[in-house]
Design an enzyme around this catalytic site. Structure first.
Site, PDB file in Angstrom:
ATOM      1  N   LYS A 165      73.295  41.724  26.719  1.00 57.18           N
ATOM      2  CA  LYS A 165      72.561  40.652  26.018  1.00 57.18           C
ATOM      3  C   LYS A 165      73.587  39.898  25.500  1.00 57.18           C
ATOM      4  O   LYS A 165      74.829  40.149  25.193  1.00 57.18           O
ATOM      5  CB  LYS A 165      71.782  41.531  24.708  1.00 57.18           C
ATOM      6  CG  LYS A 165      70.733  40.723  24.312  1.00 57.18           C
ATOM      7  CD  LYS A 165      69.507  40.943  25.310  1.00 57.18           C
ATOM      8  CE  LYS A 165      68.308  40.323  24.837  1.00 57.18           C
ATOM      9  NZ  LYS A 165      67.075  40.552  25.531  1.00 57.18           N
ATOM     10  N   GLY A 195      50.607  34.764  23.000  1.00 55.12           N
ATOM     11  CA  GLY A 195      51.484  34.079  23.893  1.00 55.12           C
ATOM     12  C   GLY A 195      51.306  34.813  25.181  1.00 55.12           C
ATOM     13  O   GLY A 195      50.538  34.933  25.847  1.00 55.12           O
ATOM     14  N   ASN A 196      52.896  34.543  25.695  1.00 53.44           N
ATOM     15  CA  ASN A 196      52.948  34.723  27.312  1.00 53.44           C
ATOM     16  C   ASN A 196      52.191  36.160  27.693  1.00 53.44           C
ATOM     17  O   ASN A 196      51.546  36.353  28.566  1.00 53.44           O
ATOM     18  CB  ASN A 196      54.349  34.543  27.822  1.00 53.44           C
ATOM     19  CG  ASN A 196      54.579  35.112  29.086  1.00 53.44           C
ATOM     20  OD1 ASN A 196      54.805  36.415  29.215  1.00 53.44           O
ATOM     21  ND2 ASN A 196      54.597  34.326  30.061  1.00 53.44           N
TER      22      ASN A 196
HETATM   23  P1  NAD Z   1      55.216  33.920  22.771  1.00 50.22           P
HETATM   24  O1  NAD Z   1      56.295  33.226  21.873  1.00 50.22           O
HETATM   25  O2  NAD Z   1      54.691  33.241  23.842  1.00 50.22           O
HETATM   26  O3  NAD Z   1      54.059  34.621  21.890  1.00 50.22           O
HETATM   27  C1  NAD Z   1      54.100  35.156  20.650  1.00 50.22           C
HETATM   28  C2  NAD Z   1      52.566  35.101  20.169  1.00 50.22           C
HETATM   29  O4  NAD Z   1      52.790  35.998  18.947  1.00 50.22           O
HETATM   30  C3  NAD Z   1      51.990  33.812  19.826  1.00 50.22           C
HETATM   31  O5  NAD Z   1      50.850  33.802  19.862  1.00 50.22           O
HETATM   32  C4  NAD Z   1      52.221  33.752  18.065  1.00 50.22           C
HETATM   33  O6  NAD Z   1      51.385  32.895  17.395  1.00 50.22           O
HETATM   34  C5  NAD Z   1      52.030  35.347  17.708  1.00 50.22           C
HETATM   35  N1  NAD Z   1      52.640  35.518  16.321  1.00 50.22           N
HETATM   36  C6  NAD Z   1      53.791  35.131  16.075  1.00 50.22           C
HETATM   37  N2  NAD Z   1      53.910  35.901  14.855  1.00 50.22           N
HETATM   38  C7  NAD Z   1      52.781  36.585  14.453  1.00 50.22           C
HETATM   39  C8  NAD Z   1      52.135  37.057  13.548  1.00 50.22           C
HETATM   40  N3  NAD Z   1      52.991  37.574  12.318  1.00 50.22           N
HETATM   41  N4  NAD Z   1      50.933  37.691  13.638  1.00 50.22           N
HETATM   42  C9  NAD Z   1      50.217  37.625  14.812  1.00 50.22           C
HETATM   43  N5  NAD Z   1      50.515  36.913  15.659  1.00 50.22           N
HETATM   44  C10 NAD Z   1      51.819  36.328  15.583  1.00 50.22           C
HETATM   45  O7  NAD Z   1      55.968  35.432  23.015  1.00 50.22           O
HETATM   46  P2  NAD Z   1      56.012  36.410  24.294  1.00 50.22           P
HETATM   47  O8  NAD Z   1      56.806  35.923  25.275  1.00 50.22           O
HETATM   48  O9  NAD Z   1      54.389  36.561  24.344  1.00 50.22           O
HETATM   49  O10 NAD Z   1      56.674  37.596  23.749  1.00 50.22           O
HETATM   50  C11 NAD Z   1      55.994  38.680  22.696  1.00 50.22           C
HETATM   51  C12 NAD Z   1      56.736  39.789  22.399  1.00 50.22           C
HETATM   52  O11 NAD Z   1      57.022  40.469  23.539  1.00 50.22           O
HETATM   53  C13 NAD Z   1      57.930  39.607  21.792  1.00 50.22           C
HETATM   54  O12 NAD Z   1      58.432  40.738  20.997  1.00 50.22           O
HETATM   55  C14 NAD Z   1      58.973  39.829  23.134  1.00 50.22           C
HETATM   56  O13 NAD Z   1      60.469  40.154  22.615  1.00 50.22           O
HETATM   57  C15 NAD Z   1      58.308  40.684  23.852  1.00 50.22           C
HETATM   58  N6  NAD Z   1      58.624  40.763  25.319  1.00 50.22           N
HETATM   59  C16 NAD Z   1      58.505  39.650  25.974  1.00 50.22           C
HETATM   60  C17 NAD Z   1      58.802  39.618  27.285  1.00 50.22           C
HETATM   61  C18 NAD Z   1      58.418  38.333  28.195  1.00 50.22           C
HETATM   62  O14 NAD Z   1      58.547  38.350  29.436  1.00 50.22           O
HETATM   63  N7  NAD Z   1      57.894  37.140  27.587  1.00 50.22           N
HETATM   64  C19 NAD Z   1      59.451  40.523  27.792  1.00 50.22           C
HETATM   65  C20 NAD Z   1      59.659  41.649  27.110  1.00 50.22           C
HETATM   66  C21 NAD Z   1      59.145  41.774  25.921  1.00 50.22           C
END
Ligand code: NAD
Length: 428
Positions: free
Chosen positions: A107, A221-222
């Site tokens: 990382k 989100g994603n």
């Molecule tokens: P993103 O930024 O696309 O979406 C995050 C979402 O969480 C948004 O809808 C935001 O409004 C919401 N959010 C933020 N704070 C919040 C709260 N207090 N209460 C409710 N909703 C809240 O992020 P993502 O890529 O979807 O990632 C989400 C999680 O998954 C993170 O923990 C990330 O580390 C983990 N993750 C992501 C990936 C990836 O490929 N994108 C891979 C492994 C792990």
């Protein structure tokens, strides 16, 4: 036991110690795996737009590469610490091992706030990061990727700098690149789909028909949107999602008794996963307090937003109907809350397994980039399904055989695989 102040590296080491105890690991192997194999901390001088020089601090941590090149993202964050990077690097080692990818864990990060940097300054920072670490990373050594506040554009600048220095095209140096510039189709869907592939397998084990299930998710989100897409395709119903509201600085949950319409909600959602409240109300969604996503009478809960969300404070609010918690986010359940969940009849799919679809597809990107031959989306997604399903079955069989829960089984399998690779190489 209360939820302690959060030091991610301490948490990661405690989780490792627990697995090491279950495996009865010897002292030498514990010493080797409890800390990163290599850590780099360096300065990155950047010529700012106003002509001043500003010095940033960058990190790269390679926790372990016994099973293959280190793999893991680079974060840009004002509160970045070496301990956060160490913890995330260690978790990457276990994640790649449990999925059976021939990779290790790494990382990186830079202490900075990209919101306060111009495009040019961000480009200089990306190029500077590569210049400082170029001797210690590469397609067969350590392969970076995007993470919080880093994007496909940042990856492309980093790739360009790397290729300039080594004097050849090496697209396998980094992943998360734009499609058409060495990126992989299916990466966008990979993490969310992976979560629901794991849920599908868990439901089979519990003999529950997916068409009779309901789910509630934290985040939109994603990860959440793609998880919902696959879950709906498989016949499930999502009754609640939540998101952060930038204007009100708090979260809200959006509820519809008969199920949300994904496309309809996506049409009123910003690129950061924030849903427009007034438009949602017009579409007859009930607007609830943010915490209510956890309190729904559903079969499946998917935290897919942030770490530290299911705590001793709110764990009692989880409905008796809930059978599965699939951790889309990293570390959404505190260790103290995890103990309470263990006592209930809830099947946990831990983050290391549930959200590993992302790194699996990054591995596919690395492979395609090294070959310079790119697969169709269907091929990527069917390979993803195969990897996730077989990893789930490995963990679940091991858990049953050894009377462990899924989280402990995930840790034991991954630590054991890495320890074995270290022994085979003669490191311990
Ligand atoms: P993103 O930024 O696309 O979406 C995050 C979402 O969480 C948004 O809808 C935001 O409004 C919401 N959010 C933020 N704070 C919040 C709260 N207090 N209460 C409710 N909703 C809240 O992020 P993502 O890529 O979807 O990632 C989400 C999680 O998954 C993170 O923990 C990330 O580390 C983990 N993750 C992501 C990936 C990836 O490929 N994108 C891979 C492994 C792990």
């Amino acid at each position: 036991m209360n939820d302690k102040a959060y030091n991610p590296f301490e948490t990661a080491q405690n989780q490792f110690d627990n697995a090491a105890d279950l495996l009865d690991l010897d002292t030498e192997t514990r010493d080797l795996l409890r800390n990163p194999i290599r850590e780099y901390s360096f300065i990155i001088p950047v010529r700012m737009d106003d002509g001043r020089k500003k010095v940033f601090r960058g990190f790269r941590v390679q926790h372990n590469d016994a099973r293959g090149p280190a793999k893991g993202g680079i974060r840009f964050h004002p509160q970045e610490t070496i301990d956060t990077v160490r913890a995330l690097a260690m978790w990457m080692t276990w994640k790649t091992a449990v999925i059976g990818l021939p990779l290790g864990g790494g990382k990186g990060g830079v202490i900075c706030d990209p919101h306060n940097l111009s495009t040019n300054e961000q480009e200089q920072l990306c190029r500077g990061w590569v210049q400082q670490i170029v001797k210690n990373i590469g397609p067969y050594t350590d392969v970076p990727a995007p993470d919080i506040m880093t994007s496909a554009q940042h990856m492309l600048w980093m790739l360009d700098e790397y290729e300039k220095i080594v004097g050849e095209r090496q697209p396998g140096f980094i992943t998360g690149k734009p499609v058409g510039m060495g990126g992989s189709l299916g990466r966008k869907e990979a993490t969310g789909y992976g979560v629901m592939i794991a849920v599908r397998e868990a439901l089979k084990e519990l003999s529950i028909n997916i068409e009779n299930t309901r789910a509630s998710l934290q985040g939109f989100g994603n990860v959440s949107q793609n998880a919902i897409e696959l879950y709906l395709q498989m016949g499930g119903t999502v009754t609640c999602v939540s998101c952060w509201d930038q204007d009100d600085s708090k979260s809200y949950a959006f509820y519809k008794k008969d199920g949300i319409d994904l496309k309809e909600l996506q049409a009123i959602t910003d690129p950061f996963g924030g849903i427009n409240k007034s438009k949602a109300k017009e579409l007859k969604y009930d607007l609830l307090p943010g915490e209510s996503w956890l309190e729904q009478d559903v079969d499946i809960l998917v935290p897919a937003a942030l770490e530290n969300q299911i705590t001793t404070e709110n764990v009692k609010q989880i409905s008796k109907q809930v059978r599965i918690i699939a951790e889309g986010a990293n570390g959404p359940t505190t260790p103290a809350a995890d103990k309470l969940i263990k006592d209930r009849n809830i099947f946990i799919i831990p983050d290391l397994l549930a959200n590993a679809g992302g790194v699996t597809c990054s591995y596919f990107e690395q492979v395609q980039s090294n070959m310079n031959y790119f697969w169709e989306k269907d091929e990527v997604l069917s390979k993803l399904d195969l990897k996730m399903t077989s990893a789930f079955i490995d963990v679940s069989d091991f858990a049953k055989k050894n009377k462990l829960n899924m989280r402990d089984a995930t840790y034991v399998i991954s630590v054991d695989r890495v320890a074995q690779a270290c022994r085979d190489r003669g490191w311990v």
